[in-house]
Motif scaffolding. Sequence first.
Motif, short mmCIF file in Angstrom:
data_model
loop_
_atom_site.label_atom_id
_atom_site.label_comp_id
_atom_site.label_asym_id
_atom_site.label_seq_id
_atom_site.Cartn_x
_atom_site.Cartn_y
_atom_site.Cartn_z
N GLY A 78 2.29 -0.49 4.48
CA GLY A 78 2.57 0.29 3.28
C GLY A 78 3.76 1.21 3.43
O GLY A 78 4.34 1.32 4.51
N ASN A 105 0.84 -1.19 0.00
CA ASN A 105 0.00 0.00 0.00
C ASN A 105 0.88 1.24 0.00
O ASN A 105 2.06 1.18 0.33
CB ASN A 105 -0.90 0.01 1.24
CG ASN A 105 -1.82 -1.19 1.28
OD1 ASN A 105 -2.67 -1.36 0.43
ND2 ASN A 105 -1.63 -2.05 2.28
N THR A 147 -3.41 -0.47 -2.33
CA THR A 147 -4.32 0.65 -2.12
C THR A 147 -3.54 1.91 -1.79
O THR A 147 -2.54 1.86 -1.06
CB THR A 147 -5.30 0.33 -0.95
OG1 THR A 147 -6.02 -0.86 -1.28
CG2 THR A 147 -6.27 1.45 -0.68
N TYR A 174 -4.15 1.08 -8.59
CA TYR A 174 -4.41 0.71 -7.20
C TYR A 174 -5.82 1.13 -6.82
O TYR A 174 -6.43 1.96 -7.49
CB TYR A 174 -3.42 1.44 -6.28
CG TYR A 174 -2.11 0.73 -6.02
CD1 TYR A 174 -1.44 0.02 -7.01
CD2 TYR A 174 -1.52 0.80 -4.77
CE1 TYR A 174 -0.23 -0.60 -6.75
CE2 TYR A 174 -0.31 0.18 -4.51
CZ TYR A 174 0.33 -0.52 -5.50
OH TYR A 174 1.52 -1.13 -5.25
#
Length: 175
Positions: A103, A12, A81, A36
């Motif tokens: 992330g 992420n 994401t 994403y």
Amino acid sequence: MREKIEEAGRDNVVLIGMPGAGKSTLGIVLAKIMNYRFVDADLLIQNQCDKTLQKLLDACGPDGFIEVENQVLSDLECERTIVSTGGSAVYSDAAMEHLGQIGRIVYLQISYDELKNRLSDLQERGVVLKGGISMSLRDLYDERKPLYERYADIVVDVNDLSITAAARKVAAALA
């Protein structure tokens, strides 16, 4: 700045920065560039609490809001994401630790002068002012800047860039 780590489970991209830095708008464009998904943490908080950020701030105060934000961010699970955080996410060590585990954290850096140009009314934006409503924009900037720098894996200067140019610069920094 933390060392850039490319390990499984950290796919992420987490955007942090001052209110008005472009986290939400740039995040959407970046998600399209990188293919994403996109999550706006402020909207997650609003949906989970069924209140606007400002109403939540009014009801809970800055400390209560930070607790809610910490809980929502600490529970966030996603893959591939772009996560746009609220500017106050850096007030929560637990949330930032979790986000750093799932992330790479990108600090969208803007200068104080750029911040002044982009922000009109802090009270209407649902901005957490730990020092109360008497806190100036300068105070807010000076308080948060070192926190953004501490948690960032990558710092991207987005001063004087269009949203698309800034998103491309972030994508390049992540490559």
